[in-house]
Design a protein around this motif. Structure first.
Motif, PDB file in Angstrom:
ATOM      1  N   ARG A  64      47.030  41.665  41.229  1.00 43.07           N
ATOM      2  CA  ARG A  64      46.636  40.255  41.140  1.00 43.07           C
ATOM      3  C   ARG A  64      46.271  39.720  42.527  1.00 43.07           C
ATOM      4  O   ARG A  64      45.278  39.013  42.714  1.00 43.07           O
ATOM      5  CB  ARG A  64      47.770  39.423  40.537  1.00 43.07           C
ATOM      6  N   GLU A  65      47.066  40.092  43.519  1.00 44.43           N
ATOM      7  CA  GLU A  65      46.791  39.619  44.883  1.00 44.43           C
ATOM      8  C   GLU A  65      45.526  40.258  45.437  1.00 44.43           C
ATOM      9  O   GLU A  65      44.774  39.620  46.181  1.00 44.43           O
ATOM     10  CB  GLU A  65      47.993  39.894  45.797  1.00 44.43           C
ATOM     11  N   MET A  68      42.667  38.259  44.212  1.00 48.12           N
ATOM     12  CA  MET A  68      42.595  36.995  44.947  1.00 48.12           C
ATOM     13  C   MET A  68      41.863  37.235  46.272  1.00 48.12           C
ATOM     14  O   MET A  68      41.013  36.439  46.695  1.00 48.12           O
ATOM     15  CB  MET A  68      44.027  36.504  45.200  1.00 48.12           C
ATOM     16  N   ASP A 144      43.928  32.952  36.399  1.00 47.76           N
ATOM     17  CA  ASP A 144      44.038  33.770  37.609  1.00 47.76           C
ATOM     18  C   ASP A 144      42.700  34.479  37.843  1.00 47.76           C
ATOM     19  O   ASP A 144      42.036  34.887  36.885  1.00 47.76           O
ATOM     20  CB  ASP A 144      45.127  34.838  37.441  1.00 47.76           C
TER      21      ASP A 144
END
Ligand code: ADP
Ligand code: ASP
Ligand code: MG
Length: 414
Positions: A64-65, A68, A144
């Motif tokens: 997920r990071e 980002m 997200d």
């Protein structure tokens, strides 16, 4: 007046000078009366740079990071191009994946598009504004940020073209079309005028990174005609479209090489029912794509299972595979990274025989050992030692009559 989606890759937006050239091209299409939607990649090398930063922080960054982080590259180029267009007096606006409504599942770093809303793009077009869209990114149900896999800006472009029912989707890149093989490895490669979705999908999945394979899958599904062309010079490109009869005339239409795979061998596996299902069931659960699989003949009740996975997934996959191996009481797990897959692709293979035999013969004459083989109706792939991949591509290209004649010679990169 046509609606055109134009996608520019990393090299095409790699410097401010090149971004200005892109602005000029967009302006030209706009002034010709077309409605233009632009999709951009990050500057060339930027996504790799961000990945290196992440791996400096930790060996196994959180997916997920990572998304980002990686999604920032495209934000830079869309803002810069929108500024360049505005500086030319055009009304342009940049949009992120979220603003466009590129909805995806939650498989971070390789998310699948589930829906394209694109209301803001329609609205912008309606007002005569040129939308500049960040490729490669979307959002999941939790809002997200997700990314669509390497080369994913191609997919953004095709998906937007499908959603907007665009007349054309043009992928502008650093080569002027799809070639019979990577022109930067095989200098005698020829540009293909027209290629079927099916052949292009095989070529892209087998290493021809000129188009991301999922973008071709999407284009085929929604019948989006895709043109691949040079962002640096004017001229003919390649049209990716439905198969027609003259495409079957030759047995082999392309040669590809893929160095992004690694081979895993589970050594000393008890040869009994249910083992393969257990091994590959657990690997699939971890979202690791297995490509080729070979199971050796059993000796005294034990066998070896070898398979290939994307090299980038090794750090994540290895502990899972070691666990699986322990669970089935196998002896050990071995990893070989320095492998490559060389493939022949052609819809004509359906009606021509002897292609595999000739391929093995060419490789053997070059002294290249074959580690794994897989075939389908329109492709044959061999896994070989990585150090021979370029030699194998060039020899196969010549042996299957794909080389251009000396009179046709042209520079690979524009
Ligand atoms: P972009 O940054 O524009 O998306 P890519 O680097 O992803 O560009 O794709 C273009 C590159 O694809 C070319 O520079 C070429 O080296 C490579 N390539 C591999 N196979 C082929 C092929 N069969 N035809 C054309 N280009 C190919
Ligand atoms: N910037 C992303 C990558 O390098 C997406 C793209 O260029 O298509 O993979
Ligand atoms: Mg690309």
């Amino acid at each position: 007046m046509a609606l055109i989606v134009q996608k520019y890759g990393g090299t095409s937006v790699g410097t401010i000078e090149r971004i200005r050239c892109v602005a000029e091209r967009v302006e030209k299409a706009h002034k010709e009366g077309h409605r233009v939607v632009v999709v951009l990649s990050a500057m060339s090398g930027e996504t790799d740079r961000l990945l290196r930063l992440a791996h400096e922080v930790t060996a196994l960054p959180d997916d997920r990071e990572l998304d980002m982080l990686l999604s920032t590259g495209e934000r830079v180029t869309i803002a810069l191009l929108a500024m360049a267009l505005r500086a030319r007096g055009l009304d342009a606006r940049s949009f992120t994946g979220r603003q466009v409504g590129i909805m995806t599942d939650s498989a971070h770093t390789k998310a699948r598009i589930t829906k394209v809303v694109a209301d803001r793009i329609r609205e912008a077009l309606h007002k005569g504004v040129i939308p500049v869209v960040a490729g490669f990114q979307g959002i999941n149900e939790q809002s997200d940020v997700t990314t669509l896999g390497r080369g994913g800006s191609d997919l953004t472009a095709v998906a937007l073209a499908a959603a907007l029912k665009a007349d054309r989707c043009i992928i502008f890149t650093d080569v002027d079309g799809v070639y019979t093989s990577d022109p930067n490895i095989v200098p005698t490669a020829r540009r293909i005028d027209k290629i079927s979705y099916e052949e292009m999908l095989e070529m892209a999945s087998l290493g021809a990174k000129v188009l991301q394979s999922r973008s071709v899958e999407f284009a085929a599904k929604f019948n989006v005609p895709v043109e691949v062309n040079s962002s640096f010079k004017e001229g003919n490109g390649t049209l990716v479209t439905r198969e027609d009869e003259d495409m079957e005339a030759v047995a082999v239409s392309g040669v590809t090489g893929d160095r992004n795979q690694a081979k895993i061998t589970i050594v000393g596996v008890p040869d009994k029912p249910g083992i393969a299902s257990k091994v590959f069931g657990l690997v699939a659960k971890a979202h690791i794509n297995v490509d080729m699989i070979i199971q050796n003949m059993s000796q005294s009740g034990l066998t070896d299972i070898s398979f290939t996975i994307p090299r980038v997934d090794i750090t994540k996959a290895l502990p899972i595979i070691q666990d699986v191996a322990k669970g089935i009481e196998a002896k050990s797990v071995a990893v070989t990274e320095a492998i490559a897959k060389v493939s022949l692709v052609g819809v004509g293979m359906r009606s021509h025989s002897g292609v595999a035999a000739k391929m093995f013969d060419v490789l053997s004459r070059e002294g290249v050992n074959i580690l794994m083989i897989s075939t389908s109706e329109i492709k044959i792939s061999c896994v070989i030692d990585e150090k021979y991949v370029e030699l194998a591509m060039r020899s196969l290209h010549t042996a299957f009559g794909l080389d251009q004649s000396p009179a046709e010679s042209r520079p690979a990169k524009s």
